[in-house]
Structure formats: structure tokens, C-alpha cells
Scaffold this motif. Structure first.
Motif, PDB file in Angstrom:
ATOM      1  N   ILE A  14       0.874  -1.180   0.000  1.00 61.14           N
ATOM      2  CA  ILE A  14       0.000   0.000   0.000  1.00 61.14           C
ATOM      3  C   ILE A  14       0.907   1.224   0.000  1.00 61.14           C
ATOM      4  CG2 ILE A  14      -1.716   1.334   1.250  1.00 61.14           C
ATOM      5  CD1 ILE A  14      -2.971  -1.162   2.173  1.00 61.14           C
ATOM      6  N   TRP A  15       0.773   2.024  -1.039  1.00 62.94           N
ATOM      7  CA  TRP A  15       1.609   3.220  -1.182  1.00 62.94           C
ATOM      8  C   TRP A  15       0.826   4.395  -0.621  1.00 62.94           C
ATOM      9  CZ3 TRP A  15       6.541   3.636  -3.354  1.00 62.94           C
ATOM     10  CH2 TRP A  15       7.005   4.942  -3.544  1.00 62.94           C
ATOM     11  N   GLU A  16       1.335   4.952   0.452  1.00 62.19           N
ATOM     12  CA  GLU A  16       0.611   6.035   1.127  1.00 62.19           C
ATOM     13  C   GLU A  16       0.968   7.399   0.536  1.00 62.19           C
ATOM     14  OE1 GLU A  16      -1.623   6.212   3.483  1.00 62.19           O
ATOM     15  OE2 GLU A  16      -1.727   4.179   4.286  1.00 62.19           O
ATOM     16  N   GLU A  17       0.227   8.405   0.939  1.00 65.06           N
ATOM     17  CA  GLU A  17       0.583   9.767   0.537  1.00 65.06           C
ATOM     18  C   GLU A  17       1.877  10.169   1.253  1.00 65.06           C
ATOM     19  OE1 GLU A  17      -2.226  12.895  -0.091  1.00 65.06           O
ATOM     20  OE2 GLU A  17      -3.829  11.509   0.421  1.00 65.06           O
ATOM     21  N   PRO A  18       2.697  11.030   0.634  1.00 67.19           N
ATOM     22  CA  PRO A  18       3.981  11.343   1.246  1.00 67.19           C
ATOM     23  C   PRO A  18       3.853  12.122   2.552  1.00 67.19           C
ATOM     24  CG  PRO A  18       3.603  12.656  -0.723  1.00 67.19           C
ATOM     25  CD  PRO A  18       2.476  11.696  -0.636  1.00 67.19           C
ATOM     26  N   VAL A  19       4.865  11.930   3.382  1.00 64.98           N
ATOM     27  CA  VAL A  19       4.980  12.687   4.626  1.00 64.98           C
ATOM     28  C   VAL A  19       6.144  13.645   4.410  1.00 64.98           C
ATOM     29  CG1 VAL A  19       5.647  12.484   7.056  1.00 64.98           C
ATOM     30  CG2 VAL A  19       4.177  10.754   5.996  1.00 64.98           C
ATOM     31  N   PHE A  20       6.015  14.885   4.871  1.00 64.55           N
ATOM     32  CA  PHE A  20       7.091  15.853   4.640  1.00 64.55           C
ATOM     33  C   PHE A  20       7.910  16.072   5.916  1.00 64.55           C
ATOM     34  CE2 PHE A  20       4.182  16.483   1.199  1.00 64.55           C
ATOM     35  CZ  PHE A  20       5.035  16.660   0.127  1.00 64.55           C
ATOM     36  N   ASP A  21       9.219  15.784   5.829  1.00 64.45           N
ATOM     37  CA  ASP A  21      10.110  15.982   6.986  1.00 64.45           C
ATOM     38  C   ASP A  21      11.148  17.029   6.616  1.00 64.45           C
ATOM     39  OD1 ASP A  21       8.892  13.771   8.094  1.00 64.45           O
ATOM     40  OD2 ASP A  21      10.371  12.386   7.259  1.00 64.45           O
ATOM     41  N   ALA A  22      11.170  18.125   7.358  1.00 58.05           N
ATOM     42  CA  ALA A  22      12.126  19.191   7.042  1.00 58.05           C
ATOM     43  C   ALA A  22      13.552  18.649   7.099  1.00 58.05           C
ATOM     44  CB  ALA A  22      11.947  20.336   8.021  1.00 58.05           C
ATOM     45  N   GLY A  23      14.338  18.983   6.093  1.00 59.97           N
ATOM     46  CA  GLY A  23      15.758  18.647   6.091  1.00 59.97           C
ATOM     47  C   GLY A  23      16.091  17.211   5.722  1.00 59.97           C
ATOM     48  N   ALA A  24      15.078  16.364   5.600  1.00 55.77           N
ATOM     49  CA  ALA A  24      15.356  14.943   5.354  1.00 55.77           C
ATOM     50  C   ALA A  24      15.634  14.674   3.876  1.00 55.77           C
ATOM     51  CB  ALA A  24      14.176  14.104   5.802  1.00 55.77           C
ATOM     52  N   GLU A  25      16.448  13.642   3.617  1.00 54.64           N
ATOM     53  CA  GLU A  25      16.628  13.173   2.237  1.00 54.64           C
ATOM     54  C   GLU A  25      15.409  12.333   1.889  1.00 54.64           C
ATOM     55  OE1 GLU A  25      18.875  13.583  -0.344  1.00 54.64           O
ATOM     56  OE2 GLU A  25      19.212  15.288   0.997  1.00 54.64           O
ATOM     57  N   PRO A  26      14.949  12.368   0.641  1.00 54.16           N
ATOM     58  CA  PRO A  26      13.791  11.534   0.283  1.00 54.16           C
ATOM     59  C   PRO A  26      14.070  10.056   0.592  1.00 54.16           C
ATOM     60  CG  PRO A  26      14.338  13.039  -1.486  1.00 54.16           C
ATOM     61  CD  PRO A  26      15.414  13.183  -0.473  1.00 54.16           C
ATOM     62  N   SER A  27      13.114   9.416   1.241  1.00 52.92           N
ATOM     63  CA  SER A  27      13.304   7.995   1.557  1.00 52.92           C
ATOM     64  C   SER A  27      11.947   7.320   1.631  1.00 52.92           C
ATOM     65  CB  SER A  27      14.025   7.854   2.892  1.00 52.92           C
ATOM     66  OG  SER A  27      13.180   8.363   3.911  1.00 52.92           O
ATOM     67  N   LEU A  28      11.973   6.000   1.673  1.00 52.50           N
ATOM     68  CA  LEU A  28      10.730   5.246   1.722  1.00 52.50           C
ATOM     69  C   LEU A  28      10.724   4.437   3.009  1.00 52.50           C
ATOM     70  CD1 LEU A  28       8.286   4.831  -0.117  1.00 52.50           C
ATOM     71  CD2 LEU A  28       9.356   2.730  -0.931  1.00 52.50           C
ATOM     72  N   ASP A  29       9.681   4.640   3.809  1.00 49.28           N
ATOM     73  CA  ASP A  29       9.575   3.903   5.050  1.00 49.28           C
ATOM     74  C   ASP A  29       8.688   2.688   4.795  1.00 49.28           C
ATOM     75  OD1 ASP A  29       9.325   3.077   7.603  1.00 49.28           O
ATOM     76  OD2 ASP A  29       8.029   4.723   8.268  1.00 49.28           O
ATOM     77  N   LEU A  30       9.259   1.487   4.917  1.00 55.29           N
ATOM     78  CA  LEU A  30       8.494   0.269   4.642  1.00 55.29           C
ATOM     79  C   LEU A  30       8.216  -0.457   5.949  1.00 55.29           C
ATOM     80  CD1 LEU A  30      10.352  -1.265   1.556  1.00 55.29           C
ATOM     81  CD2 LEU A  30       8.112  -0.174   1.586  1.00 55.29           C
ATOM     82  N   SER A  31       6.948  -0.835   6.143  1.00 57.13           N
ATOM     83  CA  SER A  31       6.675  -1.663   7.322  1.00 57.13           C
ATOM     84  C   SER A  31       5.661  -2.727   6.923  1.00 57.13           C
ATOM     85  CB  SER A  31       6.139  -0.799   8.461  1.00 57.13           C
ATOM     86  OG  SER A  31       4.957  -0.168   8.045  1.00 57.13           O
ATOM     87  N   ILE A  32       5.751  -3.867   7.563  1.00 57.57           N
ATOM     88  CA  ILE A  32       4.815  -4.938   7.224  1.00 57.57           C
ATOM     89  C   ILE A  32       3.829  -5.086   8.371  1.00 57.57           C
ATOM     90  CG2 ILE A  32       4.571  -7.401   6.723  1.00 57.57           C
ATOM     91  CD1 ILE A  32       7.331  -7.307   5.457  1.00 57.57           C
ATOM     92  N   CYS A  33       2.553  -4.989   8.041  1.00 56.89           N
ATOM     93  CA  CYS A  33       1.509  -5.085   9.057  1.00 56.89           C
ATOM     94  C   CYS A  33       1.449  -6.539   9.538  1.00 56.89           C
ATOM     95  CB  CYS A  33       0.188  -4.640   8.457  1.00 56.89           C
ATOM     96  SG  CYS A  33      -1.211  -5.044   9.471  1.00 56.89           S
ATOM     97  N   ALA A  34       1.680  -6.712  10.850  1.00 64.69           N
ATOM     98  CA  ALA A  34       1.825  -8.067  11.393  1.00 64.69           C
ATOM     99  C   ALA A  34       0.554  -8.884  11.174  1.00 64.69           C
ATOM    100  CB  ALA A  34       2.149  -7.982  12.875  1.00 64.69           C
ATOM    101  N   LYS A  35      -0.599  -8.233  11.281  1.00 63.56           N
ATOM    102  CA  LYS A  35      -1.849  -8.992  11.227  1.00 63.56           C
ATOM    103  C   LYS A  35      -2.196  -9.433   9.810  1.00 63.56           C
ATOM    104  CE  LYS A  35      -6.555  -8.755  12.868  1.00 63.56           C
ATOM    105  NZ  LYS A  35      -7.460  -7.931  12.097  1.00 63.56           N
ATOM    106  N   SER A  36      -2.016  -8.521   8.853  1.00 61.08           N
ATOM    107  CA  SER A  36      -2.486  -8.813   7.497  1.00 61.08           C
ATOM    108  C   SER A  36      -1.373  -9.238   6.548  1.00 61.08           C
ATOM    109  CB  SER A  36      -3.172  -7.579   6.928  1.00 61.08           C
ATOM    110  OG  SER A  36      -2.213  -6.543   6.795  1.00 61.08           O
TER     111      SER A  36
END
Ligand code: FAD
Ligand code: UDP
Length: 766
Positions: free
Chosen positions: A12-34
Motif C-alpha cells: 500500500i503506497w501512502e501519501e507522502p509525509v514531509f520531513d524538514a531537512g530529510a533526504e527523500p526515503s521510503l519507510d516500509l513496514s509490514i503489518c503483522a496482522k495482514s
């Protein structure tokens, strides 16, 4: 998605989150239940991501770690710009809402949805009203009204621990959960709460897009904020009645609230305003009361409350719910996806058997021929050029008449430019014959130089103006100041006064454009200067010359390349069915390309009367203009002056302006430009179609400007392609460097936006 994740890899590709000063990156997590992978892009707000380049890079990096067949699954067209290039076995558009009717919907949503509908192999709609709205727009649309996780919500039928934030609220309780935005009828809520101060009205869900200050504040209305999906049964269990006080407006016209079956599964009677899909699916149930104003809503709540003590109404509710399982929905959707993927494979195979070109160019005029030449010669692309006319060169086409004298089929074309680059580019395909164009105007039975110059003034008024200064002073004495120069009348009147304007411009323009100069943008007559010297050339550009052997010969040389194939006298839609191609260069009318969706863009046309005269010379210069409205044509051209040909006969052309006929002139007026802009927005959403030229960009351009536009367009295209290659190379490099193993055998990706699934207050796990 949890169900799909049992057999496939779901991201599931979510809408981006904006972090000041951060390099663009992708936060991946796996939902334990599904087992669903959630990908959250993090972007730097200072860097911005106007064209989705960062998102695309992050997506490409992720995709480089996966293998196997891919299904693209869109909840919103807004995710297309950075993902449209992904090759997929199947593309699903899962349309949950008519997002364009939402508050603050971005203007590009509509053209992007258009593109998505074209790209999708199958479309699902979250309800029947949406289905009715979409079924004319795609051949494979299927309605999936909300399913319900009965087991989860039926926990609400038995007593649960009352959540702390509603434990103190007195009964009877009337509860709502969902996003609180412009779709909720706040006035109705307030009126109901005022009418029954002893009842509790409970609103669970985040407040979005509207201001907290807009919410009605009464002691018996409680706003509890957003809750997790897991917590909802406990809240429901503490309510006596569930409610849906939706406003009846554009934003709710197509909704099919998922919460209706969820409320019912939790054993709560429901009171709703008249949402079409609620009436359609649940209106027959005793458990569902429909009320369209506050008074009826309160009465509906009374009736619903009375149901509490008898349980008979639950039987038909359970019968309806038993047909609405997510398992069943997921299985049906999967079958449709498999079928659509098969269908795509079959049509792709058929496509593969068609002759393939890198680029199909529609129109063999300047725009199309320059693009084709550059793409073939510079980029090595395989190009098919087509034209509905049986010849190349577009409007610049010239040919010999029966006496061998050259003439221009679509009226006189005289080449002139100030651009060294454009002139030297065209010089690769032709030698030149120096030619400086001269025009005389037939005014008061005299032939005088046009543009108006010192000689014109002297001849017309019997004057003897000797210097620029004298001529300037004379014109100044005639000029009539205009506050703001807006129209084609203002331009001329402010320089030379009404009489000269009427003699040289008003009649000519009325004939040529079918409207008065005061109704035309100033750019039209601004093309013709006024001079105080005796320069009688029509143009003053630094390069003025005619192709030595004519325009057609120049185009033939331009298109003479092994990578270019020509098909003439054919319509592009017919050709498009017979060949496959990666990109389309379209140089025809932009409104025609889009099926005149917003109405026709106005064009002015001409009828040409070509004649061969049995005399060596017909008139003293190449072109004589006839500004008077008493003469039906605007000008006569004698071609020998342009070509330098010698012959006992001469070829001439009369030009009769007309509303009907081939589209020759875009008409510069603000309202036409506004209409063009609407088409341009559609064009921007077609990444694989490039619109170039006078008709496709609706600009009153000369030949050299079209050449310049095509060269610049080609340069941009090349730069974009090079950037794309770089992104792909760096993604491939990073993927191999990190040596991440492919996690799953097959990949199913799902692009989603919160907007698209905002019907419930909770994280939409289902
Ligand atoms: P076009 O030359 O119109 O080429 C577009 C081609 O696309 C056409 O051949 C058309 O048949 C084809 N086409 C369109 N739709 C389809 C379809 N659906 N399927 C297949 N084919 C399709 N400029 C100057 O610099 N100097 C001049 O002296 C001059 N005089 C002009 C005189 C007249 C009467 C006119 C009308 C224009 C003049 N121009 C002049 C402007 C010049 O003609 C244009 O700038 C130039 O031709 C534009 O080139 P283009 O490729 O954009 O369009
Ligand atoms: N024009 C005019 N009288 C003339 C020549 C031109 O009124 O004798 C106006 C007319 O509105 C015309 C515009 O100026 O359409 C631009 O003329 P130009 O010769 O540049 O037009 P083209 O034929 O190249 O499109």
C-alpha cells in the motif's frame, strides 16, 4: 487487501509525509496482522516534488527489488503522475468516491482520471450510484457496494466495556463515526441536538478540511476524535442508535457509506438522510430510517429507539449482511482481475503482431516533419509520419501548375526569421534564393506600400515628407491616444489615427477574420508595423529567403531518412488501429484530438482561387492587398516574384476568407484562449502524446516559430528521456548494491490515498 495478501505480495503506497531537512526515503513496514506492506514516502518540503520525480525514484527503487507479475491498483488518479510508467499485467481503478466533487479537489484530478480510465483494464466502484456515473466511461466496470466484516462488528451486539471518553454520556445515545468534513450536515446535527437536549449525540472521527470552529457546540454533542478500527465495536455497543446525518450535496451524491452495514452488523438501528445508495440497498429494512430534515430526523431517531426492545428487525438485517462478505468480494475481484489480465495479454499479443514504431507523427507540416526528422536522425527512433492530405509540407505545400509554374496550394508562404539556429537548421535541407517580400495596398485607386511608410503617406496625401522626423510628426498629429492598448483596433488607431486605420486595417481585418479589429486581440494587427522611413519590405528579419526548389522539395529532403516511413491521405485514427507505437506527436487541431469535448475551438479559414494568366507579369509586386470591403478577396499573390521563375505565363492566387473550411488561423481572443487552456489541461495529462504546431497549440505562429517550437519540444523530450534513463540506471544500481532478496514470488501493488477510503474513521484495514 488483507485477503489478497494471503496469496500475493501487497504494497500500500501512502501519501507522502514531509520531513524538514530529510533526504527523500521510503519507510516500509509490514503489518503483522495482514501481511500487507505499507510504504510511506518521506520527502523534504524544501525540495518539493512538483512533478513527482522524487516519488517516482522511490517507487522505481522499490520495484527494482521485486519481480513477478504486477497489478497496479489505484484508489485515486492523483497517484498516476509518478507511477504511470510501470508496466503491469493489469491496472485496476478502484473508484470509491467522486473525488472531483470534494472540497479542495485539485484541477488536474479530472484529466488524470480520464487518463486512468484509459489505462485501467478493470474498474470497480464502491457503490451503484458511482457505477452509474462511470459505466459509460469504461467497458469493464463493476459495482462493489461496501462489504462488511460481520465478525468484527457483531462484537458490538454484546455488551462491551464502555470506552472511557463516552462512559459518562447519558442515554439515549445517537452515534456517528466517520470523517467529519463538508459531507456532514452540521446544521441538521445542531437542530436535532437542540430539539432533544436530553439525548447524547456522539461524533467519532477526525475533523478534516472544515474548521473546528464550524462545529456546533452544545452540551449534548460530544466530539471524540478519530478511533482505531479495532475500537469501533466497543463504541457502537454503547450507542442506542447509529446515525448518518449526511448533507445532501455534490460531495455525497455518489457515496455508498460502508458504515451502514457496519452499524447494522453491530445490531444498531440506523437513521440516515436520503443518500441514494442507502435508500437503494437498505431503504426496505425496518432497521433503517430515512429523514431529510431535522424534524424528521428526530422522529426517525424516536422510531429507531423504539426498535431497541424488539429483535424481529434483526432477521432481515442478517439476511442482507450474509450476502456481503469481504471473502466473497475479494474472490469476485480477483476473478475479474485474472480475466482482465488475460484479455490484456490477448490484445497485447495482437498488438505485437502490428507493425511497431517508436513514434507516430500525425501531420507532415513543419511541426510534424521537424519532429520526425529530429527523432529519426538525432535519436535513432523509428518514425511513421502520416497526413490526411495526400502530400507532405502541410500548409506550406507548393507544386507546379500545368504550365510548370510553381504556386502555393494554401496561399503564399514567405520564409523569414531572426533566428540563426532555425535558418541554419533548415539550410540542411535546402539551398536558398534570397527574397525580400514586398506588398502594395490598393487604397483609393492607388497602389501604395504596405506596411504604411513615408512613401505611403506622401503618395496618399500628396505630401513631401523628407525625413523620419517629419513623418513621425505627421503620424503623431493623426494618432489618437488610447488608455490601454488591448485590441487590434487600439494598436493601429493609437499610432496612425482613425482614417488610416479604416483605409488599411478595418476592412481587411473584418474580411479576414469575420469580426471587427476591436474584437480581436492586439497581437493580430501588431504583426504589421508602421514606419517613418521608406523601407518597403514587408518583413525586416535578418534572414529572408525562399527554398530554392520550393517548400515541398525541402520537406522531401527533411523526411528522407531510412528511419522515417510516410503514409499520406490517411486519418490518424485509422492508422492508430493498424500500428502500435510508444509515443504520438500530434500536430492537428487539439480540439479534434479530444473529440471536441469542450466544444469547438474557433478557426478562420480561406478559399483559394488559383489561376494561370496568359501574360508574363500580372502585378508590380508579389502581393497586392485589397483592404476595402467592396472587394470580396483580401489579396492577390503572383508567385514568380517569390520563386524567380521565368515563363511566358504567370500563376496567381486570390484569397477569399471564410468561416467554413480547413482550420487555418486560430482566432486570438481571450475567450478562445480560455477554451484552449481547458484542452491544454487534458493534453498535459497525456504524457505519451506530444502536441506541437499551430493547430495543436492553438497559436497564430509563422513557419519559423513552428520550427523553433518543434526544435525546443524535441530538446525537452530528449532531456526528459535522458533523465529517465538516469533514474532507471541509478535505481538498478542501488537495488543490486543493497542485495535485498526478492521477498515474495509475485507482486501486487496497491497505490492508495487516504482520501479515497475515508468513509470510516478508523485505519481502513479492510
Ligand atoms: P500545418 O502546416 O497545418 O500541418 C498540420 C498537418 O496535419 C496538416 O497537413 C493536416 O492535414 C495534418 N492533420 C491534421 N489533423 C490530422 C489528422 N487527424 N489525421 C491526419 N493528418 C492530420 N507563415 C510564415 O512564416 N510566412 C508566411 O508567409 C505564411 N503565410 C501563410 C499563409 C496562409 C494562407 C496560412 C494559412 C498560413 C501562413 N503561414 C505563414 C503560417 C504557416 O502556414 C504555419 O505556421 C505552418 O504551416 C504551421 O505548420 P504546422 O505543422 O503547425 O501545421
Ligand atoms: N492587416 C490589415 N491590412 C493589411 C494587412 C494586414 O488589416 O493590409 C491585418 C489583418 O488583420 C491581418 C493582420 O493584420 O490578419 C496580420 O497580417 P499578416 O500579413 O501578418 O497576416 P498573415 O497573412 O501572415 O497571416
Amino acid at each position: 487487501m488483507s485477503r489478497f495478501a494471503r496469496d500475493h505480495h501487497v504494497i500500500i503506497w501512502e501519501e507522502p509525509v514531509f520531513d524538514a531537512g530529510a533526504e527523500p526515503s521510503l519507510d516500509l513496514s509490514i503489518c503483522a496482522k495482514s501481511g500487507v506492506t505499507v510504504a510511506v514516502p518521506h520527502l523534504n518540503p524544501e525540495q518539493g516534488d512538483l512533478h513527482g520525480k522524487q516519488l517516482r525514484r522511490l517507487l522505481d527503487e522499490l520495484m527494482a527489488t521485486r519481480s513477478g507479475p504486477l497489478v497496479r491498483w489505484y484508489y485515486t488518479p492523483m497517484m498516476l503522475p509518478f507511477s504511470r510508467h510501470l508496466q503491469a499485467e493489469c491496472t485496476v481503478y478502484d473508484c470509491m468516491d467522486e473525488l472531483k466533487n470534494f472540497k479542495f479537489a485539485p484541477p488536474e484530478l479530472l484529466p488524470l482520471e480520464e487518463e486512468l480510465l484509459k489505462a485501467a483494464d478493470v474498474v470497480f466502484t464502491g457503490g451503484y450510484s458511482l457505477y452509474e456515473a462511470k459505466r459509460e466511461r469504461h467497458l469493464n466496470v463493476h459495482a462493489f457496494p461496501s462489504s462488511v466484516d460481520v465478525r468484527h462488528f457483531s462484537q458490538g451486539r454484546s455488551a462491551q466495556a464502555d470506552p472511557a471518553d463516552q462512559a459518562q454520556l447519558p442515554h439515549p445515545r445517537f452515534g456517528f463515526y466517520g470523517v467529519i468534513d463538508e459531507r456532514v450536515d452540521l446544521d441538521l446535527l445542531q437542530a436535532a441536538a437542540e430539539a432533544r437536549p436530553d439525548w447524547s449525540f456522539i461524533m467519532v472521527g477526525p475533523v478534516v478540511k472544515i474548521s473546528e470552529a464550524d462545529l456546533p457546540r452544545l452540551p449534548n454533542i460530544a466530539y471524540l476524535g478519530g478511533k482505531d478500527y479495532q475500537e469501533l465495536p466497543a463504541y457502537l455497543s454503547g450507542w442506542d442508535v447509529a446515525m448518518m446525518p449526511f448533507a445532501i450535496n455534490e460531495a455525497t451524491r455518489f457515496i455508498s457509506p460502508t458504515k451502514t452495514p457496519e452499524y447494522l452488523a453491530a445490531g444498531r438501528p440506523v437513521v440516515s438522510t436520503p443518500i441514494k445508495d442507502v435508500i437503494r440497498h437498505y431503504g426496505e429494512l425496518d432497521a433503517v430510517q430515512i429523514a431529510s430534515n431535522a424534524k424528521d430526523f428526530v422522529a426517525g431517531c424516536e422510531r429507531a429507539l423504539a426498535l431497541k426492545d424488539e429483535r424481529d428487525w434483526l432477521r432481515p438485517v442478517d439476511a442482507v449482511l450474509s450476502t456481503m462478505s469481504w471473502d466473497e468480494t475479494a474472490a469476485q475481484m480477483k476473478a475479474l482481475i485474472v480475466e482482465a489480465a488475460e484479455e490484456r495479454k490477448v490484445s497485447t499479443t495482437a498488438d505485437n503482431q502490428k507493425p511497431h514504431y517508436d513514434v507516430l507523427v500525425v501531420g507532415a507540416g513543419f511541426a510534424g516533419s521537424v519532429m520526425a526528422e529530429r527523432l529519426a536522425r538525432d535519436a535513432g527512433k523509428k518514425v511513421l509520419v502520416i497526413d490526411r492530405r495526400p502530400h507532405i509540407a502541410g500548409n506550406a505545400y507548393d507544386l507546379p501548375n500545368e504550365d510548370g509554374i510553381l504556386y502555393h496550394l494554401y496561399g503564399p508562404h514567405i520564409f523569414h526569421t531572426n533566428s540563426e539556429e532555425i535558418f541554419s537548421y533548415l539550410s540542411r535541407f535546402t539551398k536558398w534564393r534570397p527574397y525580400e517580400h514586398k506588398v502594395l495596398a490598393n487604397v483609393r485607386d492607388k497602389l501604395v506600400p504596405m506596411p504604411i511608410n513615408r512613401t505611403t503617406l506622401n503618395m496618399l496625401y500628396g505630401l513631401n515628407l523628407q525625413t523620419d522626423e517629419e513623418a513621425e510628426a505627421y503620424l503623431e498629429s493623426r494618432a489618437e491616444p488610447v488608455d490601454e492598448i488591448k485590441t487590434s483596433a487600439d494598436v493601429v488607431v493609437s499610432k496612425v489615427g482613425t482614417e488610416l486605420y479604416q483605409l488599411f486595417f478595418q476592412g481587411y481585418t473584418r474580411k479576414q477574420w469575420g469580426m471587427d479589429p476591436s474584437e480581436l486581440d492586439k497581437s493580430v494587427t501588431s504583426r504589421v508595423p508602421t514606419r517613418t522611413n521608406t523601407d518597403d519590405r514587408y518583413f525586416t528579419d535578418s534572414f529572408q529567403a525562399m527554398p530554392l526548389n520550393g517548400f515541398t522539395a525541402m520537406f522531401a529532403s527533411m523526411l528522407d531518412h531510412p528511419n522515417i516511413e510516410l503514409r499520406l491521405g490517411v486519418e490518424w485514427e485509422d492508422v492508430a488501429r493498424e500500428v502500435s507505437y510508444d509515443k504520438l506527436v500530434f500536430t492537428g487541431p487539439i480540439d479534434e484530438y479530444f473529440g471536441y469535448r469542450y466544444g469547438k475551438l474557433p478557426y478562420r479559414s480561406l478559399r483559394f482561387q488559383h489561376e494561370t494568366i496568359d501574360t508574363e507579369v500580372f502585378q508590380p509586386v508579389a502581393v497586392v492587398n485589397y483592404p476595402s470591403e467592396d472587394v470580396p478577396y483580401t489579396r492577390i499573390t503572383e508567385y514568380k516574384y517569390l520563386t524567380g521563375q521565368e515563363a511566358p505565363k504567370t500563376s496567381i492566387t486570390y484569397e477569399y476568407p471564410s468561416a467554413e473550411g480547413d482550420p487555418y488561423y486560430p482566432i486570438p481572443r481571450p475567450e478562445n484562449q480560455a477554451l484552449f487552456k481547458r484542452y491544454e489541461a487534458l493534453a498535459l495529462a497525456e504524457p505519451n502524446v506530444i502536441f506541437v504546431g499551430r493547430l495543436a497549440t492553438y497559436r497564430y505562429y509563422n513557419m519559423d516559430q513552428v520550427v523553433g517550437q518543434a526544435l525546443a519540444t524535441y530538446r525537452r523530450l530528449k532531456a526528459a528521456e535522458e533523465a529517465e534513463m538516469e533514474v532507471m540506471e541509478s535505481a538498478a544500481l542501488q537495488a543490486s548494491a543493497s542485495e535485498r532478496p526478492a521477498l515474495f514470488g509475485t507482486t501486487m501493488s496497491k497505490a492508495t490515498a487516504r482520501n479515497g477510503s475515508s468513509e470510516t474513521a478508523a485505519t481502513p484495514a479492510e
